[in-house]
Write a protein that holds these residues in place. Structure first.
Motif, short mmCIF file in Angstrom:
data_model
loop_
_atom_site.label_atom_id
_atom_site.label_comp_id
_atom_site.label_asym_id
_atom_site.label_seq_id
_atom_site.Cartn_x
_atom_site.Cartn_y
_atom_site.Cartn_z
N GLY A 1 -33.50 31.23 -12.50
CA GLY A 1 -32.17 30.86 -12.06
C GLY A 1 -32.18 29.97 -10.83
O GLY A 1 -31.24 29.22 -10.57
N VAL A 2 -33.27 30.07 -10.06
CA VAL A 2 -33.38 29.27 -8.83
C VAL A 2 -33.69 27.81 -9.14
O VAL A 2 -33.19 26.90 -8.48
CB VAL A 2 -34.47 29.86 -7.90
N PHE A 3 -34.52 27.55 -10.16
CA PHE A 3 -34.93 26.18 -10.45
C PHE A 3 -33.76 25.24 -10.71
O PHE A 3 -33.71 24.14 -10.16
CB PHE A 3 -35.90 26.17 -11.64
N PRO A 4 -32.77 25.61 -11.53
CA PRO A 4 -31.62 24.71 -11.72
C PRO A 4 -30.87 24.45 -10.41
O PRO A 4 -30.38 23.34 -10.18
CB PRO A 4 -30.74 25.47 -12.72
N LYS A 5 -30.78 25.49 -9.58
CA LYS A 5 -30.10 25.31 -8.30
C LYS A 5 -30.86 24.33 -7.41
O LYS A 5 -30.27 23.50 -6.73
CB LYS A 5 -29.96 26.66 -7.59
N LEU A 6 -32.21 24.44 -7.41
CA LEU A 6 -33.01 23.51 -6.63
C LEU A 6 -32.86 22.09 -7.14
O LEU A 6 -32.77 21.13 -6.37
CB LEU A 6 -34.49 23.92 -6.67
N SER A 7 -32.83 21.93 -8.47
CA SER A 7 -32.65 20.61 -9.06
C SER A 7 -31.30 20.03 -8.69
O SER A 7 -31.18 18.85 -8.34
CB SER A 7 -32.78 20.71 -10.58
N SER A 8 -30.28 20.87 -8.73
CA SER A 8 -28.93 20.42 -8.36
C SER A 8 -28.88 20.03 -6.89
O SER A 8 -28.25 19.03 -6.52
CB SER A 8 -27.92 21.53 -8.65
N LEU A 9 -29.56 20.80 -6.05
CA LEU A 9 -29.61 20.49 -4.62
C LEU A 9 -30.32 19.16 -4.38
O LEU A 9 -29.90 18.35 -3.55
CB LEU A 9 -30.33 21.62 -3.87
N GLY A 10 -31.41 18.92 -5.13
CA GLY A 10 -32.12 17.66 -5.00
C GLY A 10 -31.25 16.47 -5.38
O GLY A 10 -31.27 15.44 -4.71
N ASP A 11 -30.47 16.63 -6.45
CA ASP A 11 -29.56 15.56 -6.87
C ASP A 11 -28.52 15.28 -5.79
O ASP A 11 -28.17 14.13 -5.51
CB ASP A 11 -28.85 15.94 -8.18
N ALA A 12 -28.01 16.36 -5.18
CA ALA A 12 -27.00 16.20 -4.13
C ALA A 12 -27.58 15.47 -2.93
O ALA A 12 -26.93 14.61 -2.32
CB ALA A 12 -26.47 17.57 -3.72
N ILE A 13 -28.83 15.78 -2.58
CA ILE A 13 -29.48 15.12 -1.45
C ILE A 13 -29.66 13.63 -1.74
O ILE A 13 -29.44 12.77 -0.88
CB ILE A 13 -30.84 15.79 -1.15
N GLU A 14 -30.07 13.29 -2.97
CA GLU A 14 -30.24 11.89 -3.34
C GLU A 14 -28.91 11.14 -3.26
O GLU A 14 -28.85 9.99 -2.81
CB GLU A 14 -30.80 11.79 -4.75
#
Length: 206
Positions: free
Chosen positions: A30-43
């Motif tokens: 469940g954490v991996f999608p959240k990390l991916s979403s956070l990375g997209d937001a940072i970009e």
């Protein structure tokens, strides 16, 4: 040999451990999608910051140009309607243009094989010729009215009086400010002058 069996307590503990591992695994997935979403937001934020930085650079450039133009007063900002204003603009543009185009165009150093920079300059006669046929400029208009005002506004310019009597206007390349270079770029419809002359330590003469 008889097969040994685990005690009920141990089996129960194993089951608890398996459940704990499954729970941890589920949480990790469940954490991996959240990390991916956070990375997209940072970009996205980085992209927005880059855009804002570019817009700020444009605002700064326009502000510098506006300041330089406003210092000239109405006669200069509308293209130099007065004769002194025209002489001033022609002198300014030609000296800066020649300095920009004079990079590595001066005398060759035979020891190093490198060429010095040719610094732009104009004589009163040069400015009078450039103004023709549209405008007839008097010597006083150029040498006494236009040039002193230009030197006062931009101290990088200087007036020289050679022994041959051909009074001329030149510039110290290392002191050319960015706003001056950009004003000349706009006047001459070029985009390479500032990169060539701003902060340069050129030497030599034209």
């Amino acid at each position: 040999m008889s097969q040994r069996t685990l005690s009920p307590e141990i089996e129960e503990r194993f089951e608890e451990l398996e459940e704990e591992v499954e729970r941890i695994d589920a949480n990790t997935n469940g954490v991996f999608p959240k990390l991916s979403s956070l990375g997209d937001a940072i970009e996205q934020l980085e992209s927005r910051f880059d855009d804002i930085e570019q817009r700020l650079d444009g605002v700064e450039s326009n502000a510098e140009m506006a300041y330089a133009l406003s210092a000239r007063g109405p006669a200069e900002t509308d293209g130099g309607q007065t004769k002194a204003g025209r002489a001033r603009r022609l002198s300014r543009d030609e000296v800066i243009r020649a300095t920009a185009d004079g990079k590595s165009a001066g005398a060759k150093d035979f020891a190093t094989g490198e060429r010095s920079d040719a610094v732009g300059s104009v004589t009163v006669a040069d400015v009078q010729d450039m103004a023709k046929p549209r405008t007839e400029l008097k010597w006083k208009t150029v040498a006494k009215d236009a040039w002193p005002a230009l030197v006062e506004e931009f101290p990088c310019f200087r007036i020289e009086n050679p022994d041959d009597g051909s009074k001329r206007l030149t510039v110290n390349p290392s002191e050319i400010p960015p706003e001056l270079a950009r004003v000349v770029e706009r006047s001459l419809e070029r985009d390479d002058i500032a990169n060539r002359v701003v902060g340069d330590g050129g030497s030599g003469g034209a």
